[in-house]
Design a protein around this motif. Structure first.
Motif, PDB file in Angstrom:
ATOM      1  N   ARG A   1       0.816  -1.218   0.000  1.00 25.24           N
ATOM      2  CA  ARG A   1       0.000   0.000   0.000  1.00 25.24           C
ATOM      3  C   ARG A   1       0.852   1.272   0.000  1.00 25.24           C
ATOM      4  O   ARG A   1       0.468   2.280  -0.559  1.00 25.24           O
ATOM      5  CB  ARG A   1      -0.920   0.047   1.227  1.00 25.24           C
ATOM      6  CG  ARG A   1      -1.924  -1.075   1.305  1.00 25.24           C
ATOM      7  CD  ARG A   1      -3.255  -0.711   0.748  1.00 25.24           C
ATOM      8  NE  ARG A   1      -4.389  -1.508   1.102  1.00 25.24           N
ATOM      9  CZ  ARG A   1      -4.476  -2.802   1.346  1.00 25.24           C
ATOM     10  NH1 ARG A   1      -3.410  -3.540   1.374  1.00 25.24           N
ATOM     11  NH2 ARG A   1      -5.626  -3.386   1.582  1.00 25.24           N
ATOM     12  N   CYS A   2       2.008   1.215   0.676  1.00 23.24           N
ATOM     13  CA  CYS A   2       2.876   2.394   0.791  1.00 23.24           C
ATOM     14  C   CYS A   2       3.901   2.488  -0.333  1.00 23.24           C
ATOM     15  O   CYS A   2       4.702   3.424  -0.371  1.00 23.24           O
ATOM     16  CB  CYS A   2       3.585   2.388   2.141  1.00 23.24           C
ATOM     17  SG  CYS A   2       2.488   2.543   3.564  1.00 23.24           S
ATOM     18  N   LEU A   3       3.896   1.493  -1.231  1.00 24.29           N
ATOM     19  CA  LEU A   3       4.787   1.481  -2.395  1.00 24.29           C
ATOM     20  C   LEU A   3       6.261   1.474  -2.003  1.00 24.29           C
ATOM     21  O   LEU A   3       7.082   2.189  -2.583  1.00 24.29           O
ATOM     22  CB  LEU A   3       4.477   2.664  -3.325  1.00 24.29           C
ATOM     23  CG  LEU A   3       3.023   2.804  -3.777  1.00 24.29           C
ATOM     24  CD1 LEU A   3       2.819   4.100  -4.557  1.00 24.29           C
ATOM     25  CD2 LEU A   3       2.577   1.600  -4.579  1.00 24.29           C
ATOM     26  N   VAL A   4       6.588   0.648  -1.002  1.00 23.86           N
ATOM     27  CA  VAL A   4       7.977   0.472  -0.595  1.00 23.86           C
ATOM     28  C   VAL A   4       8.284  -1.020  -0.532  1.00 23.86           C
ATOM     29  O   VAL A   4       7.377  -1.851  -0.541  1.00 23.86           O
ATOM     30  CB  VAL A   4       8.287   1.142   0.772  1.00 23.86           C
ATOM     31  CG1 VAL A   4       8.072   2.649   0.711  1.00 23.86           C
ATOM     32  CG2 VAL A   4       7.478   0.516   1.894  1.00 23.86           C
ATOM     33  N   THR A   5       9.566  -1.349  -0.415  1.00 24.82           N
ATOM     34  CA  THR A   5       9.958  -2.756  -0.302  1.00 24.82           C
ATOM     35  C   THR A   5       9.625  -3.269   1.102  1.00 24.82           C
ATOM     36  O   THR A   5       9.512  -2.479   2.045  1.00 24.82           O
ATOM     37  CB  THR A   5      11.475  -2.924  -0.538  1.00 24.82           C
ATOM     38  OG1 THR A   5      12.182  -2.254   0.523  1.00 24.82           O
ATOM     39  CG2 THR A   5      11.891  -2.378  -1.896  1.00 24.82           C
TER      40      THR A   5
END
Length: 154
Positions: A59-63
């Motif tokens: 959802r946060c667009l991080v790894t």
């Protein structure tokens, strides 16, 4: 010589806009001792309490590695708590603390000022068009990625 000059590349313009947006939000969030990934996590958990770390990363667009670090930092600041899932004990649900909700209220106002000022640069029609165009960019790039993955497997 390359096929496209740098100023003709949509990707370059998207990246520059993203970098400027992140710089503006970073500056807006600095007084709250939050960076953009931390703020985004707080915002997502406020809207969807109980997500797992893996779900938050998506959802946060991080790894997942970045999310793990963000969660550790926010947990050490007593802004989030992780609780075992009622059914899957190896999965931990993330929830905000009261302290986080108070901080998020103020930080969100600052971040929204950036968004509102950006939005004010466009008419309503232009905003709708921009969102549509960005959605088409995302859909096209998702399709390209899927095709490339298929080619790599086949």
């Amino acid at each position: 010589m390359t096929l496209l000059a740098i100023d003709q590349r949509i990707g370059n313009h998207l990246k520059r806009a993203e970098q400027e947006l992140m710089a503006a939000k970073t500056a807006a969030l600095r007084p709250f001792d939050l960076n953009v990934p931390q703020y985004t996590l707080l915002l997502v958990v406020a809207q969807e309490p109980g997500l797992s770390g893996a779900e938050l990363a998506r959802r946060c667009l991080v790894t997942p590695q970045t999310m793990s670090s963000v969660l550790r930092t926010l947990e050490s600041r007593e802004l989030v708590k992780r609780e075992p899932h009622p059914v899957h004990s190896h999965v931990h649900e993330v929830r905000l603390t009261r302290k986080a909700r108070e901080l998020l209220n103020d930080a969100d106002r600052a971040a929204c000022e950036v968004e509102l000022r950006l939005g004010a640069a466009f008419s309503e029609e232009e905003s709708r068009l921009l969102l549509d165009l960005l959605g088409r960019c995302t859909a096209t790039l998702t399709e390209i990625t899927a095709e490339q993955r298929t080619r790599m497997r086949g």
